[in-house]
Design a protein around this motif. Structure first.
Motif, PDB file in Angstrom:
ATOM      1  N   GLU A   1       0.836  -1.208   0.000  1.00  0.00           N
ATOM      2  CA  GLU A   1       0.000   0.000   0.000  1.00  0.00           C
ATOM      3  C   GLU A   1       0.870   1.257   0.000  1.00  0.00           C
ATOM      4  OE1 GLU A   1      -0.361  -2.563   2.054  1.00  0.00           O
ATOM      5  OE2 GLU A   1      -2.205  -3.419   1.210  1.00  0.00           O
ATOM      6  N   GLU A   2       1.942   1.255   0.793  1.00  0.00           N
ATOM      7  CA  GLU A   2       2.830   2.425   0.826  1.00  0.00           C
ATOM      8  C   GLU A   2       3.545   2.593  -0.516  1.00  0.00           C
ATOM      9  OE1 GLU A   2       5.477   2.662   4.133  1.00  0.00           O
ATOM     10  OE2 GLU A   2       3.933   2.202   5.621  1.00  0.00           O
ATOM     11  N   ARG A   3       3.869   1.490  -1.183  1.00  0.00           N
ATOM     12  CA  ARG A   3       4.507   1.569  -2.508  1.00  0.00           C
ATOM     13  C   ARG A   3       3.571   2.241  -3.510  1.00  0.00           C
ATOM     14  NH1 ARG A   3       5.071  -1.292  -7.481  1.00  0.00           N
ATOM     15  NH2 ARG A   3       3.250  -2.521  -6.929  1.00  0.00           N
ATOM     16  N   VAL A   4       2.297   1.868  -3.485  1.00  0.00           N
ATOM     17  CA  VAL A   4       1.310   2.469  -4.400  1.00  0.00           C
ATOM     18  C   VAL A   4       1.178   3.965  -4.123  1.00  0.00           C
ATOM     19  CG1 VAL A   4      -1.128   2.509  -5.051  1.00  0.00           C
ATOM     20  CG2 VAL A   4       0.052   0.311  -4.727  1.00  0.00           C
ATOM     21  N   GLN A   5       1.135   4.330  -2.851  1.00  0.00           N
ATOM     22  CA  GLN A   5       1.020   5.744  -2.489  1.00  0.00           C
ATOM     23  C   GLN A   5       2.256   6.534  -2.930  1.00  0.00           C
ATOM     24  OE1 GLN A   5       0.300   5.830   1.738  1.00  0.00           O
ATOM     25  NE2 GLN A   5      -1.720   4.864   1.560  1.00  0.00           N
ATOM     26  N   ALA A   6       3.441   5.915  -2.782  1.00  0.00           N
ATOM     27  CA  ALA A   6       4.686   6.574  -3.190  1.00  0.00           C
ATOM     28  C   ALA A   6       4.707   6.808  -4.691  1.00  0.00           C
ATOM     29  CB  ALA A   6       5.891   5.733  -2.761  1.00  0.00           C
ATOM     30  N   LEU A   7       4.225   5.843  -5.463  1.00  0.00           N
ATOM     31  CA  LEU A   7       4.165   6.009  -6.922  1.00  0.00           C
ATOM     32  C   LEU A   7       3.209   7.127  -7.307  1.00  0.00           C
ATOM     33  CD1 LEU A   7       4.248   2.353  -8.301  1.00  0.00           C
ATOM     34  CD2 LEU A   7       5.927   4.154  -8.700  1.00  0.00           C
ATOM     35  N   GLU A   8       2.105   7.221  -6.589  1.00  0.00           N
ATOM     36  CA  GLU A   8       1.152   8.301  -6.864  1.00  0.00           C
ATOM     37  C   GLU A   8       1.780   9.659  -6.573  1.00  0.00           C
ATOM     38  OE1 GLU A   8      -2.292   7.441  -4.574  1.00  0.00           O
ATOM     39  OE2 GLU A   8      -2.972   5.803  -5.881  1.00  0.00           O
TER      40      GLU A   8
ATOM     41  N   LEU B   1       5.218  10.387  -6.442  1.00  0.00           N
ATOM     42  CA  LEU B   1       6.408  10.689  -7.234  1.00  0.00           C
ATOM     43  C   LEU B   1       6.204  10.520  -8.737  1.00  0.00           C
ATOM     44  CD1 LEU B   1       9.212   9.063  -5.042  1.00  0.00           C
ATOM     45  CD2 LEU B   1       8.272  11.365  -4.932  1.00  0.00           C
ATOM     46  N   GLY B   2       5.076   9.913  -9.118  1.00  0.00           N
ATOM     47  CA  GLY B   2       4.824   9.733 -10.546  1.00  0.00           C
ATOM     48  C   GLY B   2       5.210   8.342 -11.010  1.00  0.00           C
ATOM     49  N   ARG B   3       4.598   7.880 -12.068  1.00  0.00           N
ATOM     50  CA  ARG B   3       4.793   6.507 -12.558  1.00  0.00           C
ATOM     51  C   ARG B   3       6.202   6.244 -13.082  1.00  0.00           C
ATOM     52  NH1 ARG B   3       1.342   2.822 -10.647  1.00  0.00           N
ATOM     53  NH2 ARG B   3      -0.633   3.864 -10.228  1.00  0.00           N
ATOM     54  N   GLY B   4       6.929   7.280 -13.368  1.00  0.00           N
ATOM     55  CA  GLY B   4       8.280   7.093 -13.897  1.00  0.00           C
ATOM     56  C   GLY B   4       9.335   6.897 -12.825  1.00  0.00           C
ATOM     57  N   ALA B   5       8.911   6.874 -11.545  1.00  0.00           N
ATOM     58  CA  ALA B   5       9.860   6.743 -10.441  1.00  0.00           C
ATOM     59  C   ALA B   5      10.520   5.369 -10.448  1.00  0.00           C
ATOM     60  CB  ALA B   5       9.147   6.967  -9.108  1.00  0.00           C
ATOM     61  N   GLU B   6      11.768   5.348  -9.978  1.00  0.00           N
ATOM     62  CA  GLU B   6      12.514   4.077  -9.906  1.00  0.00           C
ATOM     63  C   GLU B   6      12.110   3.304  -8.656  1.00  0.00           C
ATOM     64  OE1 GLU B   6      16.811   3.177  -8.161  1.00  0.00           O
ATOM     65  OE2 GLU B   6      16.925   4.369 -10.009  1.00  0.00           O
ATOM     66  N   ILE B   7      11.838   1.993  -8.811  1.00  0.00           N
ATOM     67  CA  ILE B   7      11.424   1.140  -7.700  1.00  0.00           C
ATOM     68  C   ILE B   7      12.492   0.074  -7.460  1.00  0.00           C
ATOM     69  CG2 ILE B   7       9.664  -0.414  -6.799  1.00  0.00           C
ATOM     70  CD1 ILE B   7       7.683   0.880  -8.737  1.00  0.00           C
ATOM     71  N   THR B   8      12.969  -0.012  -6.216  1.00  0.00           N
ATOM     72  CA  THR B   8      13.908  -1.061  -5.827  1.00  0.00           C
ATOM     73  C   THR B   8      13.270  -1.903  -4.744  1.00  0.00           C
ATOM     74  OG1 THR B   8      15.799   0.388  -6.269  1.00  0.00           O
ATOM     75  CG2 THR B   8      16.195  -1.550  -4.898  1.00  0.00           C
ATOM     76  N   ARG B   9      13.263  -3.220  -4.952  1.00  0.00           N
ATOM     77  CA  ARG B   9      12.737  -4.119  -3.931  1.00  0.00           C
ATOM     78  C   ARG B   9      13.898  -4.710  -3.137  1.00  0.00           C
ATOM     79  NH1 ARG B   9       7.663  -8.069  -3.762  1.00  0.00           N
ATOM     80  NH2 ARG B   9       8.126  -9.091  -1.792  1.00  0.00           N
TER      81      ARG B   9
END
Length: 607
Positions: free
Chosen positions: A526-533, A535-543
């Protein structure tokens, strides 16, 4: 350098607070911890207790056998059916400190409310407080806000005698509070156990028992009892006890209906009297450790002038009652054993088995200590901190030890920790599954033994060196398995460490979401989805798959005093701890496999 401003100590610095102002300014003196309601002893439950105690005192004196309690959102209502507050003193009894009838032995012989503070504290700490006394066809009602009288009303009534109180705790003092129904239910069950003929209704549910402390021993612990509990009761003393196969001892103690969570004189007298009574019966000299291992006991006394160590009344301090109480309990225990020889035989058999196992364990301990000395004077897996926890002196409350897996994660923690208060213990691979093992296995396993030495809990947790014992494992399958193995270890052999809130889980971020301007760490999907909203869909995601992947610079943010996220390991619900451990960590492979297959959740991202 600017000169330090001098503060004059003059007459204008002296302040005189009203009673209710003092309660609001120094809340902890009157109700202990404020808290959000997550902890059993948080202040909002003390407020409820203070009002119910008045109804209990009425019942003890033979007036009213029912108390109605209702809690909806933030509003608490409590109605007893006692004599009702004398109508001319209703306002004084809830707003003027040191005012009440509990000082009069003719009116209240065994009261827990001794200093005239209880409902005044509730009034002062509530945004809304209403009291209504019904007495012989008349009533007086008074409404307050933050302890200040708003209105008073008098009239006639057809309602039965008694007192009605409604209040709403002040959110400025009790931040983000929420009542936990399990905590409330436990308190009400204790009232029912101690007052067998009393009926307490809570939100439509009845709390009522007939067997006193005997019912408490039967109901409260789900551990299998070795023999039916022994029970003794007279006007001022009641106790019940049995043995279970657990390694620790557990007690419930009460004074005048008040649950004394920290024990006190009556509990220490019960433990000593139990030992003496059993030895007198058996004509033996069993040690206290052998007799009390596995004991499950409850003791309640009624005392005219109890002395508690704080306003919250968690610990009794009347030292003058100890010797007489020990003698009375010892005699009662011995007599009970003589009257119930079959159960007594099982009790003695349990103690003799414990005695035999303890002798065998001592030889194993000796070998383990000699082995550890030959390897190293220090514990090789421990990076200690400078300031340790001292339970007796209440020092080192901020001390932490991170139990982590592997050198990479430990390296990150060591390089960014606060060496004053944060220690590291490194596990070498998966620890031993102790679910079905006896205590001697702890001393035969080097890693487990070193962990016990590091925590200083070989005998018990009285000398625990760290207030917060934190499991810091990866969020993958292996990490979760290691976490479960460690929780199993603590629950099986050091359950009190868990029950007292020392065992925690370190929450570390699963994702890092960032763009050129900002970085966000996410602990859930849920926090990942909120962060994307954000910072925008182009943000870099690291798991993050493991703690070793997080750089020391980043890790410092996750274990800082203000930023660390910890989840406390707690024991809730009515399930037996031993049953739960055996199901999840024991040798019931087919049943566990079936449960997993029925409840398996597939993470689409991992496929």
């Amino acid at each position: 350098m600017a000169a330090k401003k001098k503060i004059e100590y003059t007459e204008d610095k002296i302040k005189t607070l009203s009673s209710l102002e003092h309660i609001r300014l120094r809340t902890g003196m009157y109700i202990g911890r404020t808290g959000s309601g997550a902890h059993y002893d948080d202040g909002i439950y003390i407020l409820v207790k203070e009002v119910i105690d008045n109804g209990i005192d009425e019942f003890i004196m033979g007036h009213g056998d029912r108390i109605d309690v209702s809690i909806e959102d933030d509003m608490v209502t409590i109605r007893d059916f006692g004599r009702g507050i004398p109508l001319g003193k209703v306002v004084d009894c809830v707003s003027k400190i040191n005012t009440g009838a509990k000082y009069n032995d003719d009116v209240f012989q065994f009261s827990v409310g001794l200093n005239g503070v209880g409902t005044k504290a509730v009034n002062a700490l509530s945004t809304y407080f209403l009291v209504r006394s019904h007495r012989d066809g008349k009533f007086v009602e008074a409404e307050f806000a933050l302890g200040n009288l708003v209105r008073e009303e008098k009239g006639k009534t057809t309602e039965p005698n008694g007192t009605f109180v409604a209040f709403s705790p002040d959110p400025d003092i009790f931040k983000n509070y929420k009542f936990n129904s399990d905590h409330l239910a436990r308190r009400l069950r204790f009232y029912a156990y101690l007052n067998p003929k009393l009926k307490i209704w809570f939100n439509g549910e009845l709390y009522h028992c007939k067997g006193g402390l005997l019912d408490l021993i039967r109901d409260e612990s789900q551990y299998e009892k070795i023999y039916p509990p022994f029970h003794y009761s007279d006007k001022t003393l009641e106790f019940a006890f049995t043995h279970t196969n657990r390694f620790s001892e557990e007690y419930y103690s009460f004074v005048n209906g008040q649950f004394t969570s920290d024990g006190g004189t009556h509990l220490s007298a019960f433990r000593e009297g139990l030992l003496r009574g059993i030895n007198d019966f058996a004509s033996k000299k069993f040690s206290g450790d052998d007799v009390r291992e596995g004991v499950l006991g409850a003791v309640a006394i009624r005392l005219k002038e109890p002395i508690f160590e704080s306003q919250t009344k968690n610990k009794l301090g009347n030292s003058e009652i100890r010797s007489d109480l020990v003698a009375q309990i010892s005699q009662a225990v011995s007599d009970s054993l003589h009257r119930n020889t079959a159960e007594a035989k099982k009790l003695i058999g349990k103690i003799e088995e414990t005695q035999k196992l303890r002798k065998e364990l001592n030889s194993v301990k000796k070998l383990a200590r000699e082995r550890s000395k030959s390897v190293s004077i220090r514990i090789p897996q421990l990076k200690d901190c400078k300031h340790n926890y001292n339970r007796e002196k209440n020092k080192g409350l901020e001390s932490q030890i991170f139990i982590t897996e592997g050198q990479s994660a430990a390296g990150s923690l060591v390089s960014c920790r606060d060496a004053n208060h944060q220690a590291i213990f490194t596990l070498k691979g998966k620890p031993l599954n102790v679910c079905d093992l006896k205590r001697d296995a702890l001393y035969k396993n080097v890693e487990i033994y070193n962990l016990m030495r590091a925590l200083n809990i070989e005998e018990n947790i009285d000398n625990l060196r760290y207030n917060h014992v934190i499991l810091a494992t990866d969020a993958d399958v292996d990490g979760l398995h290691i976490r479960n193995l460690m929780i199993t270890f603590f629950l099986r052999f050091f359950e009190s460490l868990v029950r007292e809130g020392h065992l925690k889980i370190l929450e570390t971020p699963l994702f890092r979401v960032r763009n050129k301007k900002k970085t966000l760490y996410c602990y859930s999907e849920e926090e990942r989805v909120q962060a994307l909203e954000e910072l925008g869909r182009g943000a870099e995601i690291t798991r993050f798959k493991g703690l070793g992947e997080i750089s020391p610079g980043e890790f410092k943010d996750f274990i800082g005093e203000k930023t660390i996220r910890l989840t406390q390991v707690s024991i809730d619900g009515d399930h037996s701890v031993s049953e739960v451990i055996n199901f999840y960590m024991g040798k019931n492979t087919p049943e566990r496999r079936e449960y997993i297959m029925d409840n398996l959740v597939i993470d689409a991202e991992m496929m």
